[in-house]
Design an enzyme around this catalytic site. Structure first.
Site, PDB file in Angstrom:
ATOM      1  N   ASP A  79       0.829  -1.208   0.000  1.00 55.60           N
ATOM      2  CA  ASP A  79       0.000   0.000   0.000  1.00 55.60           C
ATOM      3  C   ASP A  79       0.862   1.255   0.000  1.00 55.60           C
ATOM      4  O   ASP A  79       2.043   1.231   0.354  1.00 55.60           O
ATOM      5  CB  ASP A  79      -0.964   0.013   1.195  1.00 55.60           C
ATOM      6  CG  ASP A  79      -0.252  -0.021   2.536  1.00 55.60           C
ATOM      7  OD1 ASP A  79       0.730  -0.780   2.673  1.00 55.60           O
ATOM      8  OD2 ASP A  79      -0.677   0.706   3.458  1.00 55.60           O
ATOM      9  N   GLU A 141       0.110  -1.368   5.629  1.00 49.75           N
ATOM     10  CA  GLU A 141       1.184  -0.922   6.530  1.00 49.75           C
ATOM     11  C   GLU A 141       1.033   0.553   6.848  1.00 49.75           C
ATOM     12  O   GLU A 141       1.282   0.986   7.985  1.00 49.75           O
ATOM     13  CB  GLU A 141       2.548  -1.193   5.885  1.00 49.75           C
ATOM     14  CG  GLU A 141       3.741  -0.922   6.787  1.00 49.75           C
ATOM     15  CD  GLU A 141       4.260   0.512   6.740  1.00 49.75           C
ATOM     16  OE1 GLU A 141       5.109   0.868   7.578  1.00 49.75           O
ATOM     17  OE2 GLU A 141       3.806   1.280   5.871  1.00 49.75           O
TER      18      GLU A 141
END
Length: 389
Positions: A79, A141
């Site tokens: 991400d 994350e």
């Protein structure tokens, strides 16, 4: 055998493909995960897709080499942070090259590492390996390391666990053996509305929130007393980052909420301080508020939490450090990573990857071609060290 198109993809090519996937944390990462799965399948590498409860996000885990030995994890998150409100010179989801720099969202943090890991796969499958290489790509994350716990829970069930982990966050290829932990919380203050001409009849949620924030500021000063000069700043920090409350100037506000975070040195526990704050609120503030209205309250809810990292020297760590351009340049960073979670699960971890966090999260984020080349060289040396023939 890999098809020629796949075997000819360079790290730059793969980075262009990965940046093209909009994997901002609020979006699904499944298209990128499917791309990686298909890429690995082209080299005969099977992987496991570990979806979250929503079914819209997934971690990926693959093992290349002998399945009955520990080996090395190459870990990274898929991400990226949003581009909303940022002024980019070009489309952030289209790789742009200029003057030896590659621009795009995630170029530094941290799709360049993912691309480099994928680019070395042809070498990893070319010869038998003495130890396996684990590829572990996670989701979410950037919003508090929310994806990797599911991946690690799966690893815990396997008969053989990795011996060491490399998290490829951008460190300019310097080995990082320590970073701070973080806990973030939201405080919600429920007061009691009244006309501002009759303020004593109301409970001003904003003013009570300010009193709590003042307590937090006092805690921040206490945190400075314990220092570790290996870090910058050398102490744990606390700050309030967001506050919302009130409807109109002539209404005593009935609601206020604010978000705060504590970034702790390894070994410093934040929970006792939070417990102390909650107890103080319940003892000192809530009775005052409820003397006006029994519906008044102060609540705290967690937003994210990950542990710090403090890696001790070991044979496995030393063998990885020896492959880096400057293995003696051990350092720490202020930002957090998934490394502390791997370490918490008994897997010694270092953080090392291409690019600099100074370029991450900004408009026109970039990584240099030189950094990509250094990362490629490192992973190639790692691969050849593990090859048995």
């Amino acid at each position: 055998m890999a098809c020629p198109a796949m075997s000819n993809l360079t790290t730059r090519d793969l980075l262009a493909d990965l940046i093209a996937f909009n994997t901002v944390s609020r979006e699904s990462n499944l298209a990128l995960i499917d791309y990686v799965r298909d890429y690995l399948a082209g080299f005969g590498v099977r992987c496991q897709i570990l979806k979250d409860d929503s079914g819209h996000k997934a971690n990926l885990l693959a093992v290349i080499g002998p399945q009955d030995l520990p080996g090395i994890v190459l870990s990274g998150h898929t991400d990226v942070v949003p581009v909303d409100g940022q002024q980019w010179q070009s489309d952030p989801f289209v790789l742009r090259e200029a003057d030896g720099l590659l621009y795009g969202r995630g170029a530094a943090d941290m799709k360049s590492w993912l691309a480099a890991v994928l680019a070395v796969v042809p070498e990893l499958v070319a010869q038998p390996l003495s130890q396996p290489v684990w590829i572990a790509f996670s989701h979410d994350e950037e919003v508090g390391c929310k994806g990797v716990p599911g991946l690690l829970a799966h690893v815990d069930t396997l008969p053989v666990r990795p011996a060491v982990c490399i998290v490829g966050e951008p460190t300019e290829m310097r080995p990082i053996l320590g970073h701070k932990g973080k806990i973030a919380l939201r405080c919600e203050v429920t007061g009691y509305a009244s006309h501002s001409a009759y303020t004593p009849q109301g409970v001003n949620a904003i003013e009570y929130a300010v009193r709590i924030i003042q307590q937090l500021m006092a805690l921040a000063e206490r945190l400075k007393l314990e220092q570790n000069l290996a870090f910058d700043p050398p102490f744990s920090t606390l700050q309030t980052g967001v506050i919302r409350g009130g409807e109109a100037l002539n209404i005593v506000p009935a609601h206020c909420q604010f978000d705060f975070e504590i970034r702790t040195l390894p070994g410093v526990e934040a929970q006792p301080m939070i417990d102390e704050l909650v107890e103080w609120c319940q003892r000192e503030l809530v009775p005052q508020m409820q003397s006006i209205s029994p519906d008044c309250a102060i609540t705290f809810s967690p937003l994210s939490h990950y542990p710090g990292l403090q890696t001790e020297s070991s044979a496995a760590i030393a063998s990885v450090l020896a492959l880096l351009p400057a293995p003696e340049a051990l350092s720490t960073v202020a930002f957090g990573t998934e490394g502390g979670l791997f370490q918490q699960h008994g897997i010694p971890t270092l953080v090392c990857g291409p690019g600099a966090m100074a370029q991450g999260h900004k408009p026109d984020e970039f990584v240099s071609l030189q950094q990509l080349a250094e990362c490629d060289d490192f992973l190639l040396r790692l691969c050849r060290q593990l090859q048995t023939a």
